[in-house]
Structures are given as C-alpha cells and as structure tokens.
Design a protein around this motif. Structure first.
Motif, short mmCIF file in Angstrom:
data_model
loop_
_atom_site.label_atom_id
_atom_site.label_comp_id
_atom_site.label_asym_id
_atom_site.label_seq_id
_atom_site.Cartn_x
_atom_site.Cartn_y
_atom_site.Cartn_z
N SER A 91 0.84 -1.19 0.00
CA SER A 91 0.00 0.00 0.00
C SER A 91 0.87 1.25 0.00
CB SER A 91 -0.99 -0.01 1.16
OG SER A 91 -0.44 -0.59 2.30
N ILE A 107 1.92 1.82 -3.76
CA ILE A 107 0.99 2.29 -4.79
C ILE A 107 0.37 3.63 -4.41
CG2 ILE A 107 0.44 0.00 -5.64
CD1 ILE A 107 -2.18 0.15 -4.21
N MET A 108 0.67 4.11 -3.21
CA MET A 108 0.06 5.36 -2.78
C MET A 108 0.66 6.53 -3.55
SD MET A 108 -2.12 6.61 -0.66
CE MET A 108 -2.53 8.32 -0.42
N PRO A 109 -0.16 7.39 -4.13
CA PRO A 109 0.40 8.60 -4.76
C PRO A 109 1.01 9.50 -3.69
CG PRO A 109 -1.95 8.33 -5.28
CD PRO A 109 -1.62 7.35 -4.21
N SER A 131 0.70 10.35 2.14
CA SER A 131 1.30 9.24 1.41
C SER A 131 1.91 8.21 2.34
CB SER A 131 2.37 9.77 0.46
OG SER A 131 3.28 10.55 1.17
N PRO A 165 -1.48 4.68 3.67
CA PRO A 165 -1.14 3.26 3.47
C PRO A 165 -0.78 2.54 4.75
CG PRO A 165 0.55 4.69 2.56
CD PRO A 165 -0.60 5.57 2.94
N THR A 181 2.67 -0.35 -10.77
CA THR A 181 2.07 0.57 -9.80
C THR A 181 0.66 0.95 -10.24
OG1 THR A 181 4.26 1.42 -9.38
CG2 THR A 181 2.43 2.73 -8.59
N TRP A 182 0.53 1.26 -11.53
CA TRP A 182 -0.81 1.65 -12.00
C TRP A 182 -1.76 0.49 -11.98
CZ3 TRP A 182 -3.28 5.85 -11.89
CH2 TRP A 182 -2.57 7.05 -11.88
N ARG A 229 -2.99 0.32 -8.48
CA ARG A 229 -3.92 1.37 -8.08
C ARG A 229 -5.33 1.07 -8.57
NH1 ARG A 229 0.02 6.53 -9.26
NH2 ARG A 229 1.33 6.14 -7.45
#
Ligand code: HEM
Lengths: 541, 269
Positions: free
Chosen positions: A311, A314-316, A330, A334, A410-411, A414
């Motif tokens: 988490s 992948i967190m922006p 960020s 997570p 990563t995308w 998400r």
C-alpha cells in the motif's frame, strides 16, 4: 480396559490422587471429549505447533543474542565481513549463524516457524470465517483470534529487526517513518520508541524485551484462553448425518484425537526442520550491517508485512498542509487504512452479521461456504484486496523477473485494489449460487451413475441414482439465513428498530444478505429414490 | 662481433641501456595505465595496425548506428571519448552490436565473429578517436589481490541500491533494470564502473580508487561463488521467495498432511 489386575503402586497412587483432587472424574470427562473430524479443523494447529517451536528455538537464540547497539569490530569466521565495524546485535547474530553449533539451523527454524505461525493463523482464520464458526457463542474466541493475529504481526516485526542487518534496518526505518508521520503524537511516539533521535542506542534493547517477554507472554495467555474457550464451547462440526446443534460427532480426544494431534505436531516439526535444513532464510550475512545511508534494491519485509509495503508503494505522493503542519498522507493512509480496514472489519464482522440477520441463536454446525453466498463473497473480496496489496509489495521483484515496467505495476495496483475486490465479489457470489443449484439438483434428481440405458422407444438416457447417505445429509444441512422481519411495503407500520434511515438500510441489507436463494426441492420425500426402475422420471426431464 | 662486444664495454653503453629500459617501461606504462590517452599514443606504440583493422570492423558492423566516424546517428550515440573500456565492456558482454532498439541493450551470447582479438581492434580504434578509459590490466582486476570485506562495504555503499545485496539485480524505472552480476567477468565489472553503461552512473577513479575497485571485484566474485551456508538460496532475493516457499511448501504441505490424517479414519473403520 486392561485385563490383569492393576499393579499396586499404580492403583495406590491413582486412588490417592483421585481421592484428593478428583482427577479421575475430571480426566474421564475430558479425555473422552469428542472432536469432530475435518481436515480444515487442523489448520489452527499449524499455528499452535509453530508457536511451540518458536518458543523453543527462540529460547536457544537468547543464549547468544546480544541486543547491543554499540559498535564492535567483527572477528568471527565469516570472511567477507572480517574487520568491519558493526553493532553488537548484528555481530552476535552472525556469531549464532557461523560460530554457535546448530545456531544457523536454529535461526532458520525460528524464522521459518515465524512464517508458518502467521500463515497458519491466516488460513485458520479464513476457515473459521468461511464456515461461519465465529457465530454465537464463539464471538469472543474470534475476537481473541484477531488480537492474536495483530500481536503476531508485532512479534514478527520486532523479531525481524533484532539482527540489525541492512534489510531489517530498512524495515525499522519505515516503522519509524510511520510513527513520526502520525498527526500530533508522531514525534512523541517516535522518541518514545527509539529513546530519542532515530536510530539511537536503545531501540534494540526495547524491541528485545517486547519480542521475548511482553508479546510472547500475552500471546501465550491469549492462546491458552483461546484453547480453553474452544474446549468449553466444543468445536463446531460440518453438517452431516446425525449431526445436530446439540451434539458433537467425532473421535474422542483420547486416544484418537490425541494421536492425530500428535502426528500433526510431528508433521509441523518436520516441515519446519526440513525447510530450515534445505532452504536458506534471512541470510543476514549477505545483507551486511545496517547503515542508514545504504539501501538495497529488493528490500522487502517478511510476507506478513507485505500488504503494508504494497500500500505504501501504490500510494500517490499526497500531502496536505494544515496550519503549518504537514500531514504526509502518502505515509499515513497506506500505513493505517488497509490495516485498519482489515483488522476492524475482522473484529466487527460477527456483530455486523448478527445485526443484519437478527440471528441471536447459538450455532454449532458450520456453514458450507456456498450456503452463505454474501459472506463468502465478502471474504473473497477481502482476500483480493489484501492480495493485491501484498502482490504490489513485491512489485520490484515482479517487474525485474517478468520484465514489466515498474510504473505499469504501480498503476495496475492502483486500479486493481478497487476493481479486484468488486470483481471477486460478483464472481464468488455467482459461483456460490451455482454450487447451491448443483446441490439442489443432486438432491432433487440424484447423481449421474454413468450407466446408460436404452429405452424401448430407442432413446438413450443416463441412469440417475440417489446420492450416498452421508453426502445427502451433508448437503441437506443447509439452513436458510435468517432475516429480520421487515414489514411488507406499503402496509402497516414497520417495527420500531427499522423506521429511521438506518433501520431501512438494515432491513434492505437483511433482505439481500439473508433468505434462501436456491431452495432444495425435496422430491425425495415422495419418491424415495430415482431408482433405475423409475426412469420415466428421467424421461420427463 | 668484436666490435659489438667492445661496444658493450663502452662507458656510455650502460646509459644507453638504461635509456632503452626506461623508454620501454614508459611505453608499457602508458599503454596499460588508466586515464586519457590520445590517438598519438596509440599510433606511437605501434597499435596502428589494430586501429586500422578496428576501423574496418567498425565500418562493417557498427557504423550503421554509430556513424562511419563513430560520430553518432539517431540510432546510436557518439563513441568519441567513450574509451576502449566501453567498447570492451559492450562488445565482450554481447550488448553491442545492439540487436533491436529497446529500453536497454541486454547481455547476450557473442556472435561468432567476436573474438578477443577483434574486440581489442575495435577498442583500439575507438580509443584512437578521442581517448577515454582504457581496459584494465589483469592485475588490476585480480580478485585474489583484493580485500573482500572492504570491497563489501564499498559495494553496499555504491552498488546495491540498483544491483541488490548479492548482485541479484533489480528493477529500475521506465522498463530498465540493473542486471544480476553473476556473469560479468572481473574486467567487465571494472569496465562497468569506469564507463557507466546506459542507466548506470560512472564511478571514476576519484570516486573509487583502482585498489578499491579491485576490493569490490573480490567481494562480488567471492559472494557469487559462495555456497549458501543455509541451504538452497531461493534466488537470493530475500523475503519474496521466502514467503512464497512458506506458503507453497509450508502451508501447502501442512494442508495435505491434514487431509491425509483425517482421511485415515475412514479406512480404519
Ligand atoms: C516467545 C518466544 C520467542 C523468543 C524467545 C524469540 C527470540 C528471538 C531472538 C533472540 C531473535 C534474534 C536472534 C537472531 O535472529 O539471530 C529472534 C529473531 C526473530 N524472531 Fe523471535 N522469539 C520468539 C518468538 C517469536 C515469534 C512468535 C515470532 C513470529 C511471529 C518471532 C519472529 C522472529 C523473527 C522473524 C526473527 C528474525 C530471525 C532472523 O534473524 O532470521 N519470534 N527471536
């Protein structure tokens, strides 16, 4: 039981004890305790036996491990680190690995046992969830289980940090990062944990007391409570022939169940010892000593922390500034949200379900997962949520191994973390209904016997025979899921609890969650069997 | 014959010999020592032939991407000033000639025409264009002469952020990756450091001295040849494979055992 007379010394002693503490009665009652038999009921024992192995191997490790942060020059027998300055904790772990007889085996057993301990708890918990074994009267034991899992994660985290190698140092650094990012209390928490600035001199000693004293103590107490409650409340059983909510069908604890449990302990021991012998784990010598400046590619936590790592990955990079404070979303989101969702969700589920179904009865017969489709679907979507995060915790390895771009993973994460659970829900729900339909068909029409028969007018049919007794009983164990009685719409006044918006929501949820989706057609009662002689039945089909 | 022997005894002879020896030493030194060298040095040291041969080879196999004078095209960068070490690294590891454009030219098996001699010729040619780091000597990269422990510290400080703690490799952004270090020869490891191929930074002699480079080579080679003390190394990538094994072998095995134990009853009945 035995033939000849009991020898005097034994008879004398046992009646002495019997007269004073009534042990005979106590034993008679408890040794004959009945345990139901299903392979999935043994999963919890993986955790139990791993814990015993952890205690034993951990005690061995304490004889040589030194939780010191002071620096020493390594002078042991591992050449590639000779003469290097390192913490005493790391040096003593190397010493265990290379210069203590059996030390490496013990370290590896300890670590493999730790992984099996937590993985065992997880599969055990899933079994309890999917069979609804957490329902009344076992809610309390379920809560104890959730506590045990949380504590086990903390136990693993503290233990993982002890050798003070480069990899665990990176984990410690993240822990500190999370602690310090907490709003308002962050700095205090971090200073409290580390006894001042990170990393400081105290942290190993503190983690050590937590790891070998406090947390194992609580674990031991909770595990005992867990076992006693299980014993007193008796184990649930799968639905089947002659099994009711009032009895337990199975083998007595002594000798049958004890033999099985003993064998299963030996299996656990063998798997852990086998892994420790043949598969290397946590090669701290290859990681090198911890220095805050060094960080390695492929830095990963142990698997049970993987979902947090994922988490985080992948967190922006969001943060908000409030009144001069920076809130690093960020890190906070997570670190706290997925864990919060999972642990709180687990702890509350039995009560939420009770609230939705209004079911306050005691349950001693386990559900087959298909027979409560919404629960099973919720479980699967939670597994998917956890699984996606877990997978993404290893996205660098996946990217390197499968040659996928890191950004792509990563995308993917998400999107999948939201889409995956929804999809899993829908698919599982459909599958459960399909399986129920299948059961209903078997009970209604029998199973295909593989015998093909030609009818006088030339048609070929397959002969259906009724399912075996025990299988039929197993299937017929299904019960409709209760619902709270909602008033028929438009007429009458709904009961008090269901009036407000929440009440209406509750009634709606209850209607969806509960009820009987695929009723079993009991053809059986009228036509006892679709015997080969009865094949016009198949004809009309 | 007599005159020669007489000449040998001439008072000036010893100076002549000394001068000759010094020139030879200087020549060898300039050839092997790292650092920038100009085309003149290559020509002066009798490597003209190699240069000429290298040029021919280059025009045949490399110029399509790097241009006929190695000045670069849109398909490949200029090679002026990259040095013999870069050519040696790229060609001996099979990266060059590149096959198809991708995020990164991978290591691959050598084409049949690639021999050490031809690599030397190509390297000499590129070296003659604008100097650059040269190929290290055998001694400079001999793992036996390095200090593993010191090398390990330097390796952890400089390399593992991309290559992982035992050089198992790792992912970088944009589809690039740091390869594992299991195949690179000591010379290639040295050359990689001084030339910084593609996404890798250059570690020149002022950042890491040649002795330190040798220490690091000793560490890399030592660790990759090490037999894992704890059993099968599981790819040496740490907790990811360990977790996988714990679930598949551990939990999988225990579930099978559970099924087996509980199934036993029915047979006994
Ligand atoms: C209560 C009994 C326990 C004791 C006395 C104990 C003791 C220790 C000690 C002394 C170490 C550091 C030594 C070393 O690794 O070189 C250690 C490491 C560790 N402990 Fe425990 N421990 C116990 C229970 C547990 C439990 C229940 C877990 C798992 C949840 C656990 C997980 C770990 C881990 C992951 C490590 C790092 C191992 C490694 O370096 O490979 N321990 N433990």
């Amino acid at each position: 039981m035995s033939t000849g007379p009991v020898p005097k010394p034994i008879a004398g002693t046992s009646s002495f004890i019997d007269d004073r503490i009534g042990a005979g009665n106590f034993l008679k009652r408890n040794l004959r305790k009945i345990f139901p038999d299903h392979w999935s009921f043994l999963l919890g024992e993986i955790a139990l036996y791993s814990f015993i192995i952890l205690l034993l191997t951990g005690t061995f490790l304490t004889f040589w491990y030194k939780p010191g942060m002071n620096h020493v020059v390594y002078d042991g027998s591992y050449e590639p680190l000779k003469g290097i300055l390192m913490s005493e904790a790391y040096a003593s772990s190397l010493n265990i690995s290379f210069d203590v007889r059996g030390g490496l085996l013990m370290r590896q057993m300890h670590h493999w046992a730790a992984l099996l301990f937590i993985a065992g708890m997880m599969v055990h918990m899933l079994r309890v969830f999917f069979t609804g074994a957490y329902r009344k009267p076992r809610e309390l034991n379920w809560i104890i289980g959730v506590l045990l899992l949380t504590l086990a994660l903390a136990e693993g985290l503290t233990g993982y940090s002890l050798p003070d190698d480069l990899l665990s140092g990176a984990g410690l650094r993240i822990t500190q990062g999370v602690a310090i990012s907490l709003p308002l209390v962050g700095t205090y928490v971090s200073f409290f944990l580390f006894g001042g600035e990170y990393p400081g001199e105290d942290v190993m000693a503190r983690f050590y007391s937590l790891h070998i004293l406090l947390i194992p103590g609580i674990l031991l107490a909770l595990i005992s409570a867990h076992m006693i409650l299980m014993w007193v409340q008796k184990h649930t059983q799968m639905p089947g022939k002659g099994r009711t909510n009032k009895n337990v069908v199975g083998a007595p604890f002594y000798p049958a169940f004890m033999a099985k449990a003993g064998a299963y302990f030996l299996f656990t021991f063998a798997v852990i010892a086998g892994l420790a012998t043949f598969a290397q784990i946590n090669p701290i010598w290859a990681f090198g000593p911890y220095t805050p400046a060094d960080i390695s590619a492929g830095s990963q936590p142990d698997f049970y922390m993987g979902f947090l790592e994922g988490s985080l990955r992948i967190m922006p990079a969001w943060e908000i500034n409030v009144l001069g404070y920076t809130l690093p979303l960020s890190v906070i989101i997570p670190a706290l949200v997925p864990m919060g969702i999972i642990m709180t969700g687990l702890a509350l589920y039995p009560f939420l379900e009770q609230w939705v179904t209004g079911d306050r009865r005691e349950h001693h017969i386990a559900d087959r997962p298909r027979n409560n489709p919404h629960r099973t679907a919720i479980g699967m979507s939670a597994i998917t949520f956890y699984g996606v995060l877990w997978l993404l915790g290893a996205n660098d390895e996946l990217s390197a191994f499968f040659h996928i771009s890191l950004y792509t993973t990563t995308w993917f994460g998400r999107i999948a973390v939201f889409l995956g659970p929804a999809l899993a829900y829908a698919i599982t729900y459909r599958m459960c209904l399909g399986l129920q339909r299948n059961d209903a068909a078997i009970l209604g029409h029998g199973v295909e016997s593989g015998v093909i028969k030609r009818l006088p007018h030339g048609e070929f049919i397959e002969v259906h025979v009724p399912p075996a007794d025990d299988i039929a009983a197993h299937m017929r164990g299904k019960e409709a899921i209760p619902t709270i009685a909602a008033a028929p719409d438009g007429e009458g006044i709904p009961p008090k609890g269901l009036r407000g918006p929440i009440g209406r929501l509750r009634a709606k949820m209850s209607e969806t969650y509960g009820g009987e989706k695929i009723p079993i057609e009991e053809h059986h009662e009228e036509h006892p069997a679709i015997s080969p002689a009865d094949d016009d039945k198949s004809l009309t089909r | 014959m007599n005159r020669i022997t007489a000449g040998r005894r001439h008072p000036l002879a010893r100076y002549a010999v000394l001068l000759f020896a010094l020139t030879l030493l200087g020549g060898v030194y300039t050839l092997t020592a790292p650092g920038n060298q100009s085309a003149d040095a290559a020509i002066a040291s009798g490597k003209v032939d190699d240069v000429a041969e290298g040029k021919k080879l280059f025009e045949k196999t490399c110029s399509s991407c790097h241009g006929p004078q190695a000045q670069g095209t849109e398909n490949g960068p200029t090679l002026v000033g990259v040095g013999a070490a870069a050519v040696d690294f790229q060609v001996s590891s099979g990266r060059m000639p590149a096959a198809n454009p991708g995020a990164q030219a991978p290591r691959k098996p050598l084409a049949p025409w690639v021999t050490p001699k031809r690599i030397d010729q190509l390297a000499a040619y590129v070296q003659s264009l604008g100097g650059g780091p040269t190929v290290p000597s055998k001694e400079q990269v001999d793992p036996a002469l390095g200090n593993e422990a010191k090398g390990g510290e330097l390796f952890r400080a400089n390399c593992i952020s991309c290559h992982n703690w035992v050089g198992a490799g790792g992912a970088l952004t944009e589809g690039k990756y740091a390869p594992n270090l299991n195949e690179a020869s000591p010379t290639q490891i040295y050359a990689a450091m001084v030339t910084g191929p593609q996404a890798m930074p250059v570690f020149n002699d002022s950042i890491i001295t040649p002795e330190q480079k040798r220490d690091m080579i000793a560490y890399i080679v030592g660790v990759r040849e090490q037999k894992d003390p704890g059993g099968f190394g599981l790819g040496r990538i740490g907790p990811v494979t360990e977790g996988l094994v714990a679930w598949i072998v551990g939990i999988g095995g225990m579930a099978l055992a559970a099924i087996w134990i509980t199934a036993k009853r029915r047979q006994a009945k």
